[in-house]
Design an enzyme around this catalytic site. Structure first.
Site, PDB file in Angstrom:
ATOM      1  N   LYS A 174       0.841  -1.373   0.017  1.00  0.00           N
ATOM      2  CA  LYS A 174      -0.049  -0.115  -0.018  1.00  0.00           C
ATOM      3  C   LYS A 174       0.954   1.324  -0.022  1.00  0.00           C
ATOM      4  O   LYS A 174       0.547   2.355  -0.679  1.00  0.00           O
ATOM      5  CB  LYS A 174      -0.945   0.139   1.287  1.00  0.00           C
ATOM      6  CG  LYS A 174      -2.085  -1.193   1.065  1.00  0.00           C
ATOM      7  CD  LYS A 174      -2.943  -1.228   2.231  1.00  0.00           C
ATOM      8  CE  LYS A 174      -3.924  -2.212   2.158  1.00  0.00           C
ATOM      9  NZ  LYS A 174      -4.576  -2.787   3.409  1.00  0.00           N
ATOM     10  N   GLN A 227      -4.639  -1.499   9.830  1.00  0.00           N
ATOM     11  CA  GLN A 227      -4.415  -2.763   9.143  1.00  0.00           C
ATOM     12  C   GLN A 227      -5.099  -4.009   9.935  1.00  0.00           C
ATOM     13  O   GLN A 227      -4.672  -4.012  11.195  1.00  0.00           O
ATOM     14  CB  GLN A 227      -3.052  -3.189   8.958  1.00  0.00           C
ATOM     15  CG  GLN A 227      -2.905  -4.452   7.897  1.00  0.00           C
ATOM     16  CD  GLN A 227      -3.296  -4.392   6.771  1.00  0.00           C
ATOM     17  OE1 GLN A 227      -3.339  -3.532   5.910  1.00  0.00           O
ATOM     18  NE2 GLN A 227      -4.012  -5.376   6.145  1.00  0.00           N
ATOM     19  N   ASP A 275     -10.801   3.472   4.496  1.00  0.00           N
ATOM     20  CA  ASP A 275     -11.306   1.921   4.291  1.00  0.00           C
ATOM     21  C   ASP A 275     -12.841   1.769   3.934  1.00  0.00           C
ATOM     22  O   ASP A 275     -13.420   0.851   3.666  1.00  0.00           O
ATOM     23  CB  ASP A 275     -10.916   0.969   5.611  1.00  0.00           C
ATOM     24  CG  ASP A 275      -9.614   0.241   5.121  1.00  0.00           C
ATOM     25  OD1 ASP A 275      -9.205   0.027   3.915  1.00  0.00           O
ATOM     26  OD2 ASP A 275      -8.996  -0.380   6.028  1.00  0.00           O
TER      27      ASP A 275
END
Ligand code: NAP
Length: 289
Positions: free
Chosen positions: A53, A97, A120
């Site tokens: 990422k 994460q 997200d």
């Protein structure tokens, strides 16, 4: 095979468009869009995801930072870091994460990320906005699936869609997105009866389960669009999806491979969400992507 949707190519094209918008943002704002990723612990798969990422951000001309915290980090220490990132004007997107170590309260962590920086799309405010059909930051994986279906020219309006899997990160937001596009949606899960027959009625079949080659040719209607979200290892340790690709591909109208299908889109859509978040927070109006 012409019916195979090349997720790598679609993702590369989206990443180019994102890089253009990131450059336009930087020229106007005097700084690039920025994504901060928080990683707690040393899970090897998470380390790889986080590194990828970060690298993708930099390739798109965006700033990225990875905050690595030890596995025994306390809830308070993680909250303090998130509060600092929320207060920092140069931080446009924040991602924690998952999965987190078991002693941390995931729900409280996700709720601490301001909806405007929630790239997200997991904050309850973004989840609610998505279901209400309002502007929202949308979870990257299902959003990438919609982009792949659009790229393949699959008509969603009026289509019968079956989603196998009802997780908060894939199945449920996928359902919201397909309803928004006027598909008729069924969400199946581990307790669904007659799953094979149900799937065989689908014009659009989304597999988001995590069981290698669960979906065989008899589960698929001839000509259906099949999107395989699953990431599994088969008996030989090879990366495979939830769909038996070799058996299903000759029957499907369009199908995504694993690897090279949904996976690359997830990262591209994360970059898209970061530029969108930056654009919106700066009040630059609508962003065409
Ligand atoms: P998850 O939270 O474990 O959810 C799996 C879902 O599948 C659950 O709803 C479960 O039903 C259902 N299920 C399990 N076994 C089933 C069966 N035999 N028949 C029908 N349904 C069954 O997983 P997830 O996070 O949504 O991820 C799903 C898969 O996608 C995983 O392989 C994951 O690695 C992959 N993934 C890929 C990407 C990407 O970028 N490509 C991103 C995210 C996830 P219940 O709810 O009844 O338990």
């Amino acid at each position: 095979m012409t019916n195979v949707i090349d997720g790598k190519a679609v993702a590369a094209a989206l990443r180019l468009r994102v890089a253009e918008r990131a450059a336009a943002f930087a020229a106007r704002a005097g700084r690039p869009p920025g994504l901060d990723v928080v990683l707690v612990g040393e899970d090897p798969a998470s380390q790889v995801y986080v590194r990828n990422k970060g690298r993708a951000c930099e390739e798109a001309g965006m700033r990225s930072a990875i905050h690595r915290l030890p596995a025994d980090t306390t809830q308070d220490a993680l909250s303090a870091l998130l509060d600092r990132l929320m207060a920092d004007e140069a931080v446009d997107g924040v991602l924690v994460q998952l999965p987190l170590p078991a002693h941390l309260d995931e729900r409280a962590v996700l709720a601490r990320i301001e909806p405007s920086k929630d790239v997200d799309g997991f904050h309850p405010a973004n989840v609610g906005a998505l279901w209400l059909g309002r502007e929202a930051l949308v979870p990257c994986t299902p959003w990438g699936c919609v982009r792949l279906l659009d790229h393949a020219g699959v008509k969603l309006e009026g289509a019968r869609a079956v989603i196998v899997g009802r997780s908060n990160i894939v199945g449920k937001p996928m359902a919201a997105l397909l309803i928004q596009r006027s598909a008729t949606v069924t969400v199946a899960h581990s307790r669904t009866r007659d799953l094979a027959e149900l799937c065989a009625e689908a014009d659009v079949l989304i597999a988001a389960v995590g069981r290698a080659k669960l979906v065989g040719a008899d589960w698929v209607k001839p000509g259906a669009a099949v999107i395989d979200v699953g990431i599994n290892r088969d008996a030989e340790g090879k990366l495979v999806g939830d769909v038996d690709f070799a058996a299903v591909a000759p029957k499907a109208g369009a199908i995504t491979p694993v690897p090279g299908g949904v996976g690359p889109m997830t990262i591209a859509c994360l970059l898209e969400n970061t530029v969108r978040a930056a654009w919106r927070r700066a009040g630059y109006g609508a962003l065409d992507l």
